[in-house]
Design an enzyme around this catalytic site. Sequence first.
Site, short mmCIF file in Angstrom:
data_model
loop_
_atom_site.label_atom_id
_atom_site.label_comp_id
_atom_site.label_asym_id
_atom_site.label_seq_id
_atom_site.Cartn_x
_atom_site.Cartn_y
_atom_site.Cartn_z
N CYS A 28 -2.32 9.37 2.58
CA CYS A 28 -2.02 8.73 1.30
C CYS A 28 -3.13 8.99 0.31
O CYS A 28 -2.89 9.16 -0.89
CB CYS A 28 -1.81 7.23 1.49
SG CYS A 28 -3.15 6.43 2.36
N GLU A 47 0.88 -1.18 0.00
CA GLU A 47 0.00 0.00 0.00
C GLU A 47 0.91 1.21 0.00
O GLU A 47 1.48 1.56 1.03
CB GLU A 47 -0.90 -0.01 1.25
CG GLU A 47 -1.81 -1.21 1.38
CD GLU A 47 -2.90 -1.23 0.32
OE1 GLU A 47 -3.11 -0.21 -0.36
OE2 GLU A 47 -3.52 -2.30 0.16
P1 NDP Z 1 8.20 5.14 4.52
O1 NDP Z 1 8.19 4.40 3.24
O2 NDP Z 1 9.34 6.05 4.78
O3 NDP Z 1 8.19 4.11 5.75
C1 NDP Z 1 7.16 3.14 5.91
C2 NDP Z 1 7.65 2.06 6.86
O4 NDP Z 1 8.70 1.31 6.24
C3 NDP Z 1 8.23 2.61 8.16
O5 NDP Z 1 7.92 1.75 9.22
C4 NDP Z 1 9.71 2.58 7.86
O6 NDP Z 1 10.50 2.56 9.02
C5 NDP Z 1 9.82 1.28 7.10
N1 NDP Z 1 11.04 1.14 6.31
C6 NDP Z 1 11.94 2.09 5.93
N2 NDP Z 1 12.93 1.55 5.17
C7 NDP Z 1 12.65 0.22 5.06
C8 NDP Z 1 13.26 -0.87 4.38
N3 NDP Z 1 14.37 -0.72 3.64
N4 NDP Z 1 12.71 -2.09 4.47
C9 NDP Z 1 11.55 -2.26 5.18
N5 NDP Z 1 10.92 -1.26 5.84
C10 NDP Z 1 11.46 -0.03 5.78
O7 NDP Z 1 6.80 5.89 4.61
P2 NDP Z 1 6.31 6.90 5.74
O8 NDP Z 1 6.36 6.24 7.07
O9 NDP Z 1 7.00 8.20 5.56
O10 NDP Z 1 4.77 7.07 5.36
C11 NDP Z 1 4.32 7.97 4.41
C12 NDP Z 1 4.06 7.26 3.10
O11 NDP Z 1 3.12 6.21 3.31
C13 NDP Z 1 3.43 8.17 2.07
O12 NDP Z 1 4.02 7.91 0.81
C14 NDP Z 1 1.97 7.72 2.06
O13 NDP Z 1 1.30 7.97 0.86
C15 NDP Z 1 2.11 6.26 2.32
N6 NDP Z 1 0.88 5.71 2.84
C16 NDP Z 1 0.17 4.85 2.05
C17 NDP Z 1 -1.03 4.37 2.51
C18 NDP Z 1 -1.83 3.41 1.69
O14 NDP Z 1 -2.67 2.74 2.26
N7 NDP Z 1 -1.63 3.30 0.39
C19 NDP Z 1 -1.59 4.76 3.81
C20 NDP Z 1 -0.76 5.63 4.55
C21 NDP Z 1 0.44 6.08 4.07
P3 NDP Z 1 11.03 3.97 9.60
O15 NDP Z 1 9.82 4.83 9.80
O16 NDP Z 1 11.66 3.53 10.88
O17 NDP Z 1 11.98 4.50 8.56
#
Ligand code: NDP
Length: 496
Positions: free
Chosen positions: A277, A243
Amino acid sequence: MTTVTGVPTVDDGELVSTSPATGELAGRFPVAEPEDVDRAVDRARAAADWWAGLGFAGRRTRLSRWRAMLANRLPELADLCHRETGKPVAEAVVEILAAIEHVDWANRNAKRVLGPRRVRSRLVLVEHSAHLEYQPYGVVGVIGPWNYPVLTPLGSIGYALAAGNTVVFKPSEYSPAVGQWLVDTFAEVVPEQPVFQVVHGLGEVGAALCHARVDKVAFTGSTGTAKRVMAACAESLTPVVLEAGGKDAMIVDADADLDAAAEACVWGALTNAGQSCIGIERAYVVDAVHDAFVDKVVERAGRLTVGVDGADIGPITMPRQIEVIRRHITDAVARGGRAVLGGPEAVQPPYVRPTILLGVPEDADAIREETFGPTLTINRVADADEAVSRANALPYGLGGSVFGRRRATEIAARIRAGMVAVNSTLTFVGMSTLPFGGVGDSGFGRIHGPDGLREFARSKAVTRRRGPSPLPAMTFERTPAQVERIVKMARILYGR
Ligand code: NDP
């Protein structure tokens, strides 16, 4: 390490989470090493047989107790969301209500959607009965974002648990306290086994979870990270549901109710300070109603309050996003866009005041990239067809919205997205009977609804012979005469 307001840091092996508005401590949590992640997955695997073995009825009793606890302690959780992410309490309440609805629906409907059932046999194999059931994967790794720290993870976790999986959850480093709260409350109602665990840390902990031999990964976050998650999971052929981000558009047709459209647009674009999102980031409005619509949007958005307590719009949760928002606004204005509310001076960290931009070129970053702030572009179009082609011009395809009467349903069908709301915004996320997910750069797979339950289960097909074969095909013992009859039958059944 020093703690900058709102930026999570690691101090003495602990993740330190603070409010982006006040810098106040929200919590400290031990950072998981890769071996800790492996151990959590081992514990989840050991618990998986017990949880699956409870069957739908046993799980339903326990998940109902958790749902009741979430509902009864909603104010406490909303306050924690507010303190950790800066989200206004009222917005947190709305988010948590939607999350509880999903936990409730998944729990009530798991047996109906996933339970064993007989399906029809076809004439070619009429001597066999056909049976279908959906079995849990085992251990599901859930990686969540910070912007809806309850709703987005529970959209996967609630469905994965109801389907009979155990879960290891890596919350965003910006919302570990909320993640820990969810796991702790679950452990109060299911104390027997570690069915739902949390591992804390930065991105590398999420990466470790992808390598920890889980049976499925449910990721919600940005498109860039989604690609890294999929690449990591490809090594072990671990299935994923992704997502990812969006750049959702609202289309306003000439026969729209403009007051309703403006009200919905302002909320859809600015709720959660635009950090959604499925937030409306672009509006395409047909020429005949463009100016009136803009006036109504500006009037409503201009009334919103910005601040920490009791305000409509809270701080930007992730401080580094502020520079992205600033760049999008500055670039849009430099390229001929006109700020009719806010503008570059609206960026006042940790806040960004509502900003409405008109006439931004379609190739500007403010149109093409996720801004994730309380901003909105409104562009004039000749008609709804032009609006559809502009809305569909991006690699993203998450959600969308259409306001209008006569052609609204037809326009909604033509938007390239996983979800569309007609005469409202964002509604589909709270409709637990419907699937949620995107196309293209917004990811694939579905959470929520029956598809969301099936996303967390493997279909298992069983046939059972109930008599001799009238036309034995699947055996070496068939005769040439029987093969002849098979040829005739093929003609009769499919030849016309
Ligand atoms: P990120 O992609 O930065 O992070 C998402 C999660 O992935 C966090 O827990 C992060 O950890 C983790 N993560 C980071 N690097 C890795 C890796 N290499 N491998 C596995 N996991 C990793 O997104 P955000 O947290 O900034 O969220 C915002 C984004 O989420 C926006 O693009 C938004 O559109 C999207 N979003 C999509 C939704 C949907 O349902 N389609 C709903 C809500 C949000 P850490 O935070 O510790 O870096």
